[in-house]
Design a protein around this motif. Structure first.
Motif: not given
Length: 267
Positions: A45-54
């Motif tokens: 979770i911490k490594d995901l970008p702040g937007t455009n995640v499904l």
């Protein structure tokens, strides 16, 4: 003034923050008290970008699944790995997390309407309405709203469109993936159906082991992979492909129940 800031759907963020805080505190013991939530893979979770995640997941209850994900996401962003210990993480929640839900469900009472303000992107089912099978075209504004939510943040969707297991993945999810090209993170949950009623509000049984596995993002070629290819990837990733379906012997079921007893949360 910042206090009156709204999201793309016209919701006041300060109100949404307080709704998430209150719901988080009220629901915490459902995952760390009455029952235990076993988490795996939350470091992703911490490594995901702040937007455009499904996030794509199997579905077991209307609301308990989503609330558990809100807990895990916010706990992970605050530095906890595979743990929701100490609910203080919910004080400063990520406010651009949305979830796709049937408009019929979210209009079914006062509580669902309140919860909808917390992040629901409502869509009209094309295959079922008011308990009856139907066949109607996709509402393009629904797809656009999911795109708006992805542009603003993270979106949780349950591509089977039902809490019943082993139902087919709706191709609309694959079309959305090809159109908006998000990072697609699979989640597999279990135990919620045994813990809660269908709505995920009433505790049905205590001492149940609940689990949530967050998997690595899918490797999708948005140009070359077809809708059917993406559907199959999701089926395998959320462990709802027909190949996972098998007749479980009674002895194995009994052994699983004994294991659940051994894993009961100790106060």
């Amino acid at each position: 003034m910042a206090i009156f800031k709204i999201n793309p759907f016209g919701h006041y963020l300060i109100l949404k923050k307080w709704l998430i805080r209150i719901a988080g505190v009220m629901s915490h013991r459902r995952y760390r008290g009455f029952n235990e939530l076993q988490i795996e893979g939350s470091e992703i979770i911490k490594d995901l970008p702040g937007t455009n995640v499904l996030f794509v997941s199997n579905h077991q209850t209307y609301f308990a699944d989503v609330m558990a994900m809100f807990h895990v996401f916010n706990a992970s962003l605050s530095g906890r790995v595979d743990s929701i210990k100490n609910v203080g993480y919910i004080w400063n929640p990520k406010l651009n997390v949305y979830y796709v839900a049937a408009s019929e469900t979210m209009k079914s009472g006062i509580l669902p309407r309140i919860m909808a303000y917390g992040g629901a992107v409502t869509v009209s089912r094309t295959w079922r309405s008011q308990g009856k099978e139907i066949d109607r075209p996709v509402n393009l504004s629904d797809t656009e709203n999911i795109g708006i939510a992805l542009h603003d943040g993270w979106v949780i969707t349950f591509p089977q469109g039902t809490t019943k297991p082993w139902k087919p993945i709706r191709k609309g999810t694959a079309h959305i993936i090809k159109q908006y090209k998000p990072i697609v993170v699979p989640i597999v949950i279990d135990g919620f159906r045994r813990s809660f009623d269908k709505k995920g509000i009433r505790i049905k049984k205590r001492g149940i082991l609940q689990s949530m596995e967050i998997k690595k993002p899918l490797n999708i070629d948005f140009e070359k992979d077809s809708v059917d290819d993406i559907v199959e990837m999701i089926e395998y990733a959320i462990e709802q492909h027909p190949s996972f379906l098998k007749v479980i012997p009674t002895a194995e079921l009994n052994a699983e129940e004994e294991l659940n007893k051994d894993r009961r949360w100790e106060y």
